[in-house]
Design an enzyme around this catalytic site. Structure first.
Site, short mmCIF file in Angstrom:
data_model
loop_
_atom_site.label_atom_id
_atom_site.label_comp_id
_atom_site.label_asym_id
_atom_site.label_seq_id
_atom_site.Cartn_x
_atom_site.Cartn_y
_atom_site.Cartn_z
N GLY A 1 17.31 46.36 -29.21
CA GLY A 1 16.19 47.05 -28.59
C GLY A 1 16.19 48.54 -28.84
CE LYS B 1 15.65 40.28 -25.37
NZ LYS B 1 15.27 40.76 -24.05
CB ILE C 1 7.99 29.69 -9.12
CG1 ILE C 1 7.62 29.43 -7.66
CG2 ILE C 1 7.87 31.18 -9.46
CD1 ILE C 1 6.19 29.80 -7.28
CE LYS D 1 18.65 38.60 -19.46
NZ LYS D 1 17.61 39.54 -19.96
CB SER E 1 29.93 46.60 -34.66
OG SER E 1 30.78 47.51 -34.03
CB ALA F 1 16.72 32.78 -11.97
CB SER G 1 21.89 50.76 -26.89
OG SER G 1 20.92 51.24 -27.75
CG ASP H 1 14.96 38.25 -21.76
OD1 ASP H 1 15.21 37.48 -20.81
OD2 ASP H 1 15.77 39.10 -22.18
CB ILE I 1 11.53 26.09 -7.39
CG1 ILE I 1 10.27 26.93 -7.08
CG2 ILE I 1 12.54 26.17 -6.26
CD1 ILE I 1 9.46 26.42 -5.91
O1 3DU Z 1 20.52 47.11 -25.22
P1 3DU Z 1 19.25 46.98 -26.01
O2 3DU Z 1 18.27 48.08 -25.81
O3 3DU Z 1 19.51 46.67 -27.46
O4 3DU Z 1 18.46 45.71 -25.43
C1 3DU Z 1 19.07 44.49 -25.16
C2 3DU Z 1 18.05 43.48 -24.71
O5 3DU Z 1 18.68 42.24 -24.50
C3 3DU Z 1 17.34 43.83 -23.40
O6 3DU Z 1 16.01 43.37 -23.54
C4 3DU Z 1 18.07 43.04 -22.35
O7 3DU Z 1 17.23 42.62 -21.31
C5 3DU Z 1 18.53 41.82 -23.14
N1 3DU Z 1 19.78 41.22 -22.68
C6 3DU Z 1 20.93 41.94 -22.59
O8 3DU Z 1 20.94 43.15 -22.89
C7 3DU Z 1 22.10 41.30 -22.15
C8 3DU Z 1 22.10 40.00 -21.86
O9 3DU Z 1 23.21 39.41 -21.51
C9 3DU Z 1 20.92 39.29 -21.99
C10 3DU Z 1 19.78 39.94 -22.42
#
Ligand code: 3DU
EC number: 4.1.1.23
Length: 213
Positions: A187, A30, A68, A61, A172, A63, A168, A59, A65
């Site tokens: 991540g 992602k 764009i 996200k 779990s 949001a 993070s 990703d 029109i």
């Molecule tokens: O917390 P991590 O480092 O494992 O990363 C989580 C990833 O998932 C990060 O890219 C963030 O933008 C995405 N994400 C969320 O953390 C929470 C959500 O609700 C949607 C996406």
């Protein structure tokens, strides 16, 4: 047999060599906005293009029109899939994006439930209606909210559920999959580890063991 239930959330660059070592033990990657802001679109494409993973999901996200959102995704043609918010609604927005992605054999994921504490479920019915109307390939449901994963799995039997928030953010490893998710998005626990490949292998094993129980 699935090679992995893990989607690596790349919000920070990892070397091509490290990614190449991990490719056989990941479902997908992602691509986060911080990564593209750091590297630029061309370098991001170069880094990802030769990797053998099932899905590259951008990703941002989205949001906005439809016009764009289409302009954004057409600049990121190295990806198979894109994540957009569902709260923006259907007409003039998600309907146009979905049509564009379908026409270009790309997939759409919609955010259903975010993983952070402050996400409101007050508009859950509305979000479910948008998901039903758009019928994306998949949805994002926070892995910190296991009851929501189970509920969405019941409501959207055939949709792919991807769950961030593991490691993070407190979830779990393996719990989201056991609750009904298809993949866990991970991540920092991987890209910030001293040895990302070892971290990934450990996580894969934990998930596998939990699923087999
Ligand atoms: O917390 P991590 O480092 O494992 O990363 C989580 C990833 O998932 C990060 O890219 C963030 O933008 C995405 N994400 C969320 O953390 C929470 C959500 O609700 C949607 C996406």
């Amino acid at each position: 047999m699935l090679k992995s239930r893990v989607i690596l959330a790349m919000d920070k660059p990892l070397s091509y060599q490290v990614l190449k070592e991990m490719e056989n033990e990941l479902y997908g990657i992602k691509v986060g906005l911080p990564l593209v802001l750091d590297l630029g679109v061309d370098k991001t494409r170069e880094l990802l293009i030769g990797l053998d993973v099932e899905e590259i999901i951008v990703d941002f996200k989205l949001a906005d029109i439809g016009y764009i959102m289409k302009s954004i995704v057409e600049r990121l043609s190295f990806a198979n899939s894109f994540i957009a918010h569902s709260f923006i609604g259907v007409k003039g927005s998600l309907d146009e994006l979905k049509r564009y992605l379908d026409a270009n054999s790309k997939n759409l994921y919609l955010v259903a439930v975010m993983s952070h504490e402050g996400w409101s479920t007050l508009f859950a019915d509305y979000i479910k209606n948008v998901i039903r109307e758009i019928s994306p390939k998949g949805i994002v449901v926070g892995g910190t909210k296991l009851d929501h994963i189970t509920q969405y799995r019941r409501d959207f039997e055939k949709m792919t559920i991807v769950s961030p928030g593991m490691g993070s953010q407190g979830g779990s490893y393996g719990d989201a999959v056991c609750a009904g998710a298809d993949y866990e998005i991970i991540g920092r626990s991987i890209y910030n580890a001293g040895n990302p490949l070892t971290a990934l292998r450990t996580i894969n094993k934990i998930i596998e063991d939990k699923v087999m129980k």
